[in-house]
Design an enzyme around this catalytic site. Structure first.
Site, PDB file in Angstrom:
ATOM      1  N   HIS A 291      -8.192   6.365 -19.947  1.00  0.00           N
ATOM      2  CA  HIS A 291      -8.187   6.495 -21.411  1.00  0.00           C
ATOM      3  C   HIS A 291      -8.463   5.129 -22.062  1.00  0.00           C
ATOM      4  O   HIS A 291      -8.359   4.080 -21.422  1.00  0.00           O
ATOM      5  CB  HIS A 291      -6.858   7.065 -21.928  1.00  0.00           C
ATOM      6  CG  HIS A 291      -5.670   6.176 -21.703  1.00  0.00           C
ATOM      7  ND1 HIS A 291      -5.300   5.158 -22.555  1.00  0.00           N
ATOM      8  CD2 HIS A 291      -4.749   6.155 -20.692  1.00  0.00           C
ATOM      9  CE1 HIS A 291      -4.217   4.555 -22.115  1.00  0.00           C
ATOM     10  NE2 HIS A 291      -3.851   5.133 -20.971  1.00  0.00           N
ATOM     11  N   CYS A 309      -2.047   3.813 -15.654  1.00  0.00           N
ATOM     12  CA  CYS A 309      -3.301   4.422 -16.098  1.00  0.00           C
ATOM     13  C   CYS A 309      -4.473   3.463 -15.901  1.00  0.00           C
ATOM     14  O   CYS A 309      -4.287   2.268 -15.676  1.00  0.00           O
ATOM     15  CB  CYS A 309      -3.216   4.827 -17.564  1.00  0.00           C
ATOM     16  SG  CYS A 309      -2.197   6.297 -17.839  1.00  0.00           S
TER      17      CYS A 309
END
Length: 335
Positions: A291, A309
């Site tokens: 992301h 992430c």
């Protein structure tokens, strides 16, 4: 009768004298008189502390005869105006009171009207548009990325520094470029610098870094992440379609290595654990996802890393990749 004739002669002589152009350097006894009798000539018109249009008129005329600077035309009668009035009075053989009477005002106006304004001091040259700053330390965006790419092409910046963020490495590369071109080493990119960097970048052939893809990335559709090189590739059937700089997990929360699939997409996921939005989220392993990260865009690699992430630093790149990737596409993470 004789008295009336004498007065007429004097008046005529005075009128004739007024036709001559006055000169501030003329002896005081030859000073031109105001063209008409002045009622209450000693009445005060302006003095220290006075303000208004009359003061501005006095200042302007004193400026025209060279006794006051243009930046002192302020409509306020301060010490500079007072000093100029005293100087004028002294030159005209009058008592140096620094106070402007009606008579002084008439003389100042008359002398001011008779001369051209003093030549204006040339204004400081404004920076040309070529000196307009395009990018500097802390800047970010497409222009910064273009600067970095061209500096990379001419061998002054490494490929992993093409981040769209103008950090200290980019600043150092810009200084080196400026030094090589005989320019002042400011580390700031002006329009002129940008044009030169672009020109030299266009003339240089970029050496494409060899992409060593994991064998699992050579078939089908895959997001391939190399944690060691901090690179991510969007690959279709072994052909690299896009390359990105990424940030992966910190030592205490590492991004898991292995073969995964995108199982969920969300355009703007909100993390209830870390209380932050995650634009263009593509989950691939539990809570770990690819992301966009505003923090990564802001501080680059200076932080500890992500919470596991895979972060992208360009919102537009993240948006484009999000539009290409489908649920079920492979995600290959290698060390």
């Amino acid at each position: 009768m004789t008295t009336k004739i004498s007065r007429a002669v004097v008046a005529a002589a005075a009128a004739a004298a007024m036709m001559a152009t006055p000169s501030l350097t003329t002896p005081a006894h030859a000073a031109p008189m105001p063209s008409a009798p002045i009622a209450s000539p000693n009445a005060v018109v302006a003095k220290l502390g006075s303000r208004g249009a009359t003061v501005k008129s006095i200042q302007y005329n004193l400026y025209k005869v060279g006794l006051l600077s243009s930046d002192s035309i302020t409509s306020y009668y301060g010490t500079k105006t007072q000093a100029a009035v005293k100087k004028f009075q002294d030159l005209r053989g009058r008592k140096m009171t620094g106070v402007v009477t009606k008579y002084d005002y008439a003389l100042i106006t008359k002398f001011g009207a008779a001369v051209k304004p003093a030549a204006k001091t040339p204004a400081a040259k404004k920076p040309t548009s070529q000196n307009t700053v395009v990018a500097k330390l802390g800047s970010r965006g497409a222009t910064v990325k273009s600067i970095q790419y061209n500096l990379y092409k001419v061998g002054l910046l490494s490929s992993d520094s093409i981040t769209s963020y103008y950090g200290t490495k980019t600043q150092a590369a810009v200084k080196k470029f400026q030094d090589l071109r005989g320019r002042k080493m400011t580390g700031v990119v002006t329009k002129n610098d940008y044009a030169l960097i672009t020109k030299f970048g266009a003339a240089a052939k970029a050496t494409k870094p060899r992409v060593r893809l994991d064998g699992r990335c050579l078939t089908g559709r895959a997001i391939c992440i190399d944690k060691g090189d901090r690179k991510m590739y969007w690959v279709i059937n072994g052909s690299v379609k896009a390359t990105y700089q990424v940030r992966t997990g910190r030592a205490s929360l590492p991004t898991r290595s292995g073969s995964f699939q995108v199982y969920l997409k969300h355009p703007n996921w909100y993390s209830t654990l870390y209380h932050v939005y995650m634009p263009y989220t593509m989950f691939f392993s539990g809570g770990q996802a690819v992301h966009y990260s505003s923090e990564f865009a802001r501080i680059g690699y200076s932080g500890a890393g992500s919470h596991g992430c895979v972060n992208m630093n360009s919102r537009s790149d993240a948006k484009w990749l999000y539009s290409q990737v489908r649920v079920g596409d492979k995600v290959i993470v290698t060390a």
